[in-house]
Design a protein around this motif. Structure first.
Motif, PDB file in Angstrom:
ATOM      1  N   SER A  59       0.875  -1.157   0.000  1.00  0.00           N
ATOM      2  CA  SER A  59       0.000   0.000   0.000  1.00  0.00           C
ATOM      3  C   SER A  59       0.925   1.222   0.000  1.00  0.00           C
ATOM      4  N   SER A  60       0.525   2.320   0.578  1.00  0.00           N
ATOM      5  CA  SER A  60       1.345   3.522   0.432  1.00  0.00           C
ATOM      6  C   SER A  60       1.053   4.529   1.532  1.00  0.00           C
ATOM      7  N   LEU A 116      -1.219  12.444   1.743  1.00  0.00           N
ATOM      8  CA  LEU A 116      -0.103  13.084   1.045  1.00  0.00           C
ATOM      9  C   LEU A 116      -0.540  13.625  -0.303  1.00  0.00           C
ATOM     10  N   PRO A 117       0.074  14.733  -0.743  1.00  0.00           N
ATOM     11  CA  PRO A 117       0.996  15.583   0.005  1.00  0.00           C
ATOM     12  C   PRO A 117       0.200  16.403   1.026  1.00  0.00           C
ATOM     13  N   PHE A 118       0.740  16.635   2.194  1.00  0.00           N
ATOM     14  CA  PHE A 118      -0.030  17.234   3.277  1.00  0.00           C
ATOM     15  C   PHE A 118      -0.240  18.730   3.074  1.00  0.00           C
ATOM     16  N   ASP A 119      -0.823  19.101   1.910  1.00  0.00           N
ATOM     17  CA  ASP A 119      -1.247  20.484   1.703  1.00  0.00           C
ATOM     18  C   ASP A 119      -2.388  20.818   2.661  1.00  0.00           C
ATOM     19  N   THR A 120      -3.272  19.845   2.875  1.00  0.00           N
ATOM     20  CA  THR A 120      -4.217  19.903   3.987  1.00  0.00           C
ATOM     21  C   THR A 120      -3.532  19.263   5.179  1.00  0.00           C
ATOM     22  N   PRO A 121      -3.382  19.984   6.292  1.00  0.00           N
ATOM     23  CA  PRO A 121      -2.639  19.432   7.425  1.00  0.00           C
ATOM     24  C   PRO A 121      -3.211  18.103   7.894  1.00  0.00           C
ATOM     25  N   PRO A 122      -2.369  17.227   8.416  1.00  0.00           N
ATOM     26  CA  PRO A 122      -2.871  15.965   8.974  1.00  0.00           C
ATOM     27  C   PRO A 122      -3.754  16.242  10.182  1.00  0.00           C
ATOM     28  N   PRO A 123      -4.619  15.298  10.545  1.00  0.00           N
ATOM     29  CA  PRO A 123      -5.522  15.536  11.680  1.00  0.00           C
ATOM     30  C   PRO A 123      -4.804  15.611  13.015  1.00  0.00           C
ATOM     31  N   TYR A 124      -3.661  14.958  13.119  1.00  0.00           N
ATOM     32  CA  TYR A 124      -2.837  14.963  14.325  1.00  0.00           C
ATOM     33  C   TYR A 124      -1.504  14.344  13.956  1.00  0.00           C
ATOM     34  N   ALA A 125      -0.577  14.400  14.876  1.00  0.00           N
ATOM     35  CA  ALA A 125       0.741  13.791  14.652  1.00  0.00           C
ATOM     36  C   ALA A 125       1.244  13.166  15.957  1.00  0.00           C
ATOM     37  N   ASP A 164      -1.226   7.939  12.158  1.00  0.00           N
ATOM     38  CA  ASP A 164      -1.243   6.491  12.340  1.00  0.00           C
ATOM     39  C   ASP A 164      -2.329   5.880  11.465  1.00  0.00           C
ATOM     40  N   GLU A 165      -2.672   4.640  11.744  1.00  0.00           N
ATOM     41  CA  GLU A 165      -3.638   3.905  10.926  1.00  0.00           C
ATOM     42  C   GLU A 165      -5.073   4.081  11.404  1.00  0.00           C
ATOM     43  N   GLU A 166      -5.306   4.951  12.374  1.00  0.00           N
ATOM     44  CA  GLU A 166      -6.612   5.022  13.013  1.00  0.00           C
ATOM     45  C   GLU A 166      -7.619   5.903  12.285  1.00  0.00           C
ATOM     46  N   TYR A 167      -7.179   6.726  11.342  1.00  0.00           N
ATOM     47  CA  TYR A 167      -8.168   7.518  10.605  1.00  0.00           C
ATOM     48  C   TYR A 167      -8.321   6.988   9.192  1.00  0.00           C
ATOM     49  N   ALA A 168      -9.472   7.301   8.595  1.00  0.00           N
ATOM     50  CA  ALA A 168      -9.814   6.746   7.280  1.00  0.00           C
ATOM     51  C   ALA A 168      -8.871   7.279   6.210  1.00  0.00           C
ATOM     52  N   PRO A 169      -8.623   6.489   5.150  1.00  0.00           N
ATOM     53  CA  PRO A 169      -7.773   6.969   4.059  1.00  0.00           C
ATOM     54  C   PRO A 169      -8.262   8.301   3.503  1.00  0.00           C
ATOM     55  N   ARG A 170      -7.270   9.129   3.106  1.00  0.00           N
ATOM     56  CA  ARG A 170      -7.560  10.454   2.545  1.00  0.00           C
ATOM     57  C   ARG A 170      -6.776  10.614   1.243  1.00  0.00           C
ATOM     58  N   PRO A 171      -7.100   9.834   0.206  1.00  0.00           N
ATOM     59  CA  PRO A 171      -6.329   9.918  -1.041  1.00  0.00           C
ATOM     60  C   PRO A 171      -6.469  11.280  -1.696  1.00  0.00           C
ATOM     61  N   GLU A 172      -5.333  11.813  -2.167  1.00  0.00           N
ATOM     62  CA  GLU A 172      -5.305  13.130  -2.812  1.00  0.00           C
ATOM     63  C   GLU A 172      -4.791  13.051  -4.246  1.00  0.00           C
ATOM     64  N   SER A 173      -4.623  11.848  -4.774  1.00  0.00           N
ATOM     65  CA  SER A 173      -4.178  11.656  -6.156  1.00  0.00           C
ATOM     66  C   SER A 173      -4.798  10.372  -6.679  1.00  0.00           C
ATOM     67  N   THR A 174      -4.761  10.208  -7.986  1.00  0.00           N
ATOM     68  CA  THR A 174      -5.273   8.971  -8.580  1.00  0.00           C
ATOM     69  C   THR A 174      -4.488   7.762  -8.089  1.00  0.00           C
ATOM     70  N   TYR A 175      -3.166   7.913  -8.009  1.00  0.00           N
ATOM     71  CA  TYR A 175      -2.327   6.833  -7.486  1.00  0.00           C
ATOM     72  C   TYR A 175      -2.789   6.432  -6.088  1.00  0.00           C
ATOM     73  N   SER A 176      -2.990   7.430  -5.218  1.00  0.00           N
ATOM     74  CA  SER A 176      -3.397   7.150  -3.844  1.00  0.00           C
ATOM     75  C   SER A 176      -4.810   6.596  -3.772  1.00  0.00           C
ATOM     76  N   LEU A 177      -5.693   7.105  -4.626  1.00  0.00           N
ATOM     77  CA  LEU A 177      -7.049   6.562  -4.674  1.00  0.00           C
ATOM     78  C   LEU A 177      -7.018   5.071  -4.945  1.00  0.00           C
ATOM     79  N   ASN A 178      -6.162   4.648  -5.874  1.00  0.00           N
ATOM     80  CA  ASN A 178      -6.060   3.225  -6.167  1.00  0.00           C
ATOM     81  C   ASN A 178      -5.567   2.444  -4.952  1.00  0.00           C
ATOM     82  N   LYS A 179      -4.583   3.005  -4.238  1.00  0.00           N
ATOM     83  CA  LYS A 179      -4.077   2.324  -3.045  1.00  0.00           C
ATOM     84  C   LYS A 179      -5.170   2.169  -1.983  1.00  0.00           C
ATOM     85  N   ALA A 180      -5.995   3.221  -1.821  1.00  0.00           N
ATOM     86  CA  ALA A 180      -7.094   3.128  -0.855  1.00  0.00           C
ATOM     87  C   ALA A 180      -8.104   2.064  -1.282  1.00  0.00           C
TER      88      ALA A 180
END
Length: 297
Positions: free
Chosen positions: A125-126, A132-141, A144-160
């Motif tokens: 996966s990825s 990524l890219p975190f143009d929108t800030p992450p929800p926290y730091a 981790d794996e606890e929040y739902a996928p947030r794909p921001e590209s076609t590549y990432s959408l496929n990974k989700a």
């Protein structure tokens, strides 16, 4: 983890890629019989050694043949699959081409493994599914794996979608073990030379919260995932223990993402892509750092 817990014979797709070469080499050193698979042929010195089969993963028939021993001079008896093959990043090909290739290849690998009776699948996966890219800030730091996928590209959408697909394959077959490794930006030793220059502008590498993964530690994570025997689909962030920066992780977050919640005290250079779950469940522990290879004086 002992050698006896590892599958005996494993197919590795994407075997001539940066991570694929490291995975094949590592699995061979721990006694796994590897069938290396890729669409790229040739025998460049950096290609994998040993048993190799050139396969177009977008052709389901070719994948089934590779997994069942139908190809001449290649035995069957595959116990597990490590699926790393893909167009490896957004922007390398047109979006529709990336999606068509990666989605078809992964479906074919998952479906062919099921058809061949293979009960263990590890796939790449990825980190991009984290937002990524975190143009929108992450929800926290650290993220981790606890929040739902947030794909921001076609590549990432496929990974989700691959992660969702794995969950349904495991629903169909309750004995199936599928492990998705959300790899960070893969690096070889020769990639580390420019790392000290990143400090001049923290925005250069903010896109993945200054993370990376040494290919050798990525290979270790694959070994750990192959030894995982809990049925069902699960995902793990796989990054190195440190960042690409010499500045502290806390100072980077304070400057670049001042409004983001920091959920615990951070180590000086601690990764902001949390590997706590991989440590706890898989026993993963990074062994390498760019700091071991670059003179920072």
């Amino acid at each position: 983890m002992t050698r006896s817990t590892l599958p005996r014979r494993v197919v590795v797709t994407g075997a001539t890629g940066k991570l694929g070469r490291a995975v094949v080499a590592h699995l061979c050193t721990v006694g796994v019989d590897v069938l290396a698979v890729d669409r790229a042929g040739g025998r460049d010195p950096r290609d994998v050694a040993g048993e190799f089969l050139q396969v177009d993963l977008t052709d389901y028939g070719q994948v089934v043949e590779a997994f069942t021993g139908g190809a001449d001079e290649h035995a069957g008896g595959i116990d597990a699959v490590v699926h790393l093959a893909a167009v490896p990043a957004p922007g390398l090909m047109p979006n529709a081409t990336t999606f068509a290739n990666n989605s078809a290849a992964t479906y074919n690998v998952f479906a062919a493994a099921r058809a061949a009776g293979i009960k263990r699948v590890v796939w790449a996966s990825s980190e991009t599914v984290l937002g990524l890219p975190f143009d929108t800030p992450p929800p926290y730091a650290p993220v981790d794996e606890e929040y739902a996928p947030r794909p921001e590209s076609t590549y990432s959408l496929n990974k989700a979608l691959e992660e969702e697909m794995a969950r349904h394959f495991c629903r169909w077959d309750p004995e199936l073990v599928m492990v998705g490794l959300r790899f960070s930006n893969v690096m070889d030793v020769e990639d580390y030379a420019p790392f000290p220059s990143f400090d001049a502008d923290p925005l250069l590498r903010r896109w993945n919260l200054w993370a990376y993964i040494d290919a050798r530690d990525g290979a270790q994570a694959v070994e750990r995932a192959l030894a995982h025997d809990q049925p069902g689909a699960d995902v793990f962030i796989i990054a190195n223990a440190d960042t690409v920066m010499t500045r502290s992780s806390a100072s980077l977050m304070a400057e670049v993402y001042p409004g983001v919640e920091i959920r615990r005290e951070l180590g000086e250079h601690e990764t902001l892509l949390s590997i706590d779950k991989a440590r706890r469940v898989l026993g993963y522990e990074p062994q390498h750092s760019w700091r071991d290879h670059v003179d920072q004086l």
